[in-house]
Design a protein around this motif. Structure first.
Motif, mmCIF file in Angstrom:
data_model
loop_
_atom_site.group_PDB
_atom_site.id
_atom_site.type_symbol
_atom_site.label_atom_id
_atom_site.label_comp_id
_atom_site.label_asym_id
_atom_site.label_seq_id
_atom_site.Cartn_x
_atom_site.Cartn_y
_atom_site.Cartn_z
ATOM 1 N N PRO A 184 0.842 -1.220 -0.040
ATOM 2 C CA PRO A 184 -0.216 -0.026 -0.010
ATOM 3 C C PRO A 184 0.949 1.226 -0.098
ATOM 4 O O PRO A 184 1.980 1.186 0.592
ATOM 5 C CB PRO A 184 -0.770 -0.031 1.349
ATOM 6 C CG PRO A 184 -0.891 -1.636 1.587
ATOM 7 C CD PRO A 184 0.370 -2.071 1.321
ATOM 8 N N ILE A 185 0.267 2.304 -0.700
ATOM 9 C CA ILE A 185 0.916 3.574 -0.814
ATOM 10 C C ILE A 185 0.596 4.390 0.599
ATOM 11 O O ILE A 185 -0.654 4.568 0.979
ATOM 12 C CB ILE A 185 0.882 4.319 -1.827
ATOM 13 C CG1 ILE A 185 1.417 3.465 -3.102
ATOM 14 C CG2 ILE A 185 1.196 5.515 -1.759
ATOM 15 C CD1 ILE A 185 1.043 3.976 -4.345
ATOM 16 N N ALA A 194 5.812 9.861 -2.042
ATOM 17 C CA ALA A 194 5.261 8.597 -1.773
ATOM 18 C C ALA A 194 4.918 7.735 -3.099
ATOM 19 O O ALA A 194 4.951 6.645 -3.006
ATOM 20 C CB ALA A 194 4.258 8.751 -0.875
ATOM 21 N N PHE A 195 4.587 8.396 -4.237
ATOM 22 C CA PHE A 195 4.082 7.698 -5.245
ATOM 23 C C PHE A 195 4.930 7.540 -6.265
ATOM 24 O O PHE A 195 4.898 6.918 -7.474
ATOM 25 C CB PHE A 195 2.900 8.518 -5.723
ATOM 26 C CG PHE A 195 1.660 8.556 -5.095
ATOM 27 C CD1 PHE A 195 0.462 7.742 -5.666
ATOM 28 C CD2 PHE A 195 1.135 9.168 -4.135
ATOM 29 C CE1 PHE A 195 -0.677 7.524 -5.101
ATOM 30 C CE2 PHE A 195 -0.126 9.129 -3.426
ATOM 31 C CZ PHE A 195 -1.166 8.077 -4.034
ATOM 32 N N ALA A 196 6.046 8.290 -5.884
ATOM 33 C CA ALA A 196 7.327 8.006 -7.096
ATOM 34 C C ALA A 196 7.927 6.800 -7.546
ATOM 35 O O ALA A 196 7.930 6.801 -8.909
ATOM 36 C CB ALA A 196 8.465 8.890 -6.554
ATOM 37 N N ARG A 237 -3.132 -0.146 -2.583
ATOM 38 C CA ARG A 237 -2.024 -0.544 -3.492
ATOM 39 C C ARG A 237 -2.589 -0.068 -4.834
ATOM 40 O O ARG A 237 -3.829 0.227 -5.491
ATOM 41 C CB ARG A 237 -2.189 -1.760 -3.541
ATOM 42 C CG ARG A 237 -1.749 -2.504 -2.352
ATOM 43 C CD ARG A 237 -1.807 -4.225 -2.565
ATOM 44 N NE ARG A 237 -3.256 -4.671 -3.166
ATOM 45 C CZ ARG A 237 -3.472 -5.608 -3.462
ATOM 46 N NH1 ARG A 237 -2.656 -6.850 -3.404
ATOM 47 N NH2 ARG A 237 -4.767 -6.258 -3.981
ATOM 48 N N ALA A 238 -1.518 0.728 -5.673
ATOM 49 C CA ALA A 238 -1.609 1.275 -6.986
ATOM 50 C C ALA A 238 -2.071 0.137 -7.949
ATOM 51 O O ALA A 238 -1.498 -0.687 -8.046
ATOM 52 C CB ALA A 238 -0.374 1.817 -7.477
ATOM 53 N N ALA A 239 -3.456 0.304 -8.516
ATOM 54 C CA ALA A 239 -4.129 -0.552 -9.342
ATOM 55 C C ALA A 239 -4.054 -0.222 -10.706
ATOM 56 O O ALA A 239 -4.276 -1.030 -11.778
ATOM 57 C CB ALA A 239 -5.719 -0.777 -8.841
#
Length: 200
Positions: free
Chosen positions: A60-61, A153-155, A174-176
């Motif tokens: 998870p971000i 955080a998203f990099a 989590r990035a989906a």
């Protein structure tokens, strides 16, 4: 990615580019830079939609920040929702073009376990509030200009080489999916969101 979505993406890529060009105000400095080929942070031929299989989504971000309204928001309180995270700034012409698209999908799913949060990478509160008022955006944005911590955080998922960028998080944070460049049409974003709400 379903064959239907592939066809939809292919059919609107050209239309989305044309929309971004035609809807921007020619008197806006950032838009003029974009139209003249300057380094505006938005490049039409980088438009991408990427879905990340559930088995490859990683951790998870984790992020937190303060919105233009002075409210604290964190990824922890959003767990359980599908979360659409849009990186933008007010002088970005394509960000203005996609604003009503994002708001329309927000209205479509706001009562269906879907949260929208913007991440403003350049502006202070007054500018962000003015943008929301002018373009009818009702969901909040984290002001990330001072620290850049949310962007960082998203990099690993989507380095901010283009603005706007939209990341969709699943119910576990989590990035989906990610959309690089302006969201040109409601159908793609709505389909991505709907598929994630249907995941167990």
């Amino acid at each position: 990615m379903t064959s239907r979505m592939k066809k939809t993406i292919a059919s609107i890529m050209v239309a989305g580019t044309a929309l971004a060009l035609s809807a921007c105000s020619p008197t806006d400095p950032a838009t003029e830079q974009f139209l003249n080929g300057g380094n505006s942070g938005y490049i039409t031929d980088t438009y991408q939609v990427v879905e990340i299989p559930e088995s490859q989504r990683g951790e998870p971000i984790v992020f937190e920040g303060e919105t233009e309204y002075g409210d604290a928001v964190s990824s922890n309180e959003l767990l359980g929702d599908v979360v659409v995270v849009n990186f933008w700034y007010a002088a970005c012409g394509p960000c203005r073009v996609e604003a009503p698209v994002l708001e329309a999908v927000h209205q479509e799913y706001k009562d269906a376990g879907v949260s929208f949060i913007g991440v403003n990478t350049s502006d202070l509160a007054d500018t962000a509030l003015s943008f929301a008022d002018n373009f009818g955006v009702t969901y909040p944005s984290i002001l990330d200009v001072k620290t850049g911590e949310v962007e960082l955080a998203f990099a690993a998922v989507a380095p901010m080489t283009a603005t706007p960028t939209t990341i969709i998080l699943d119910k576990q944070g989590r990035a989906a999916a990610r959309i690089i460049s302006a969201v040109p049409d409601e159908s793609i974003l709505s389909t991505l969101v709907r598929e994630l709400t249907e995941e167990s």
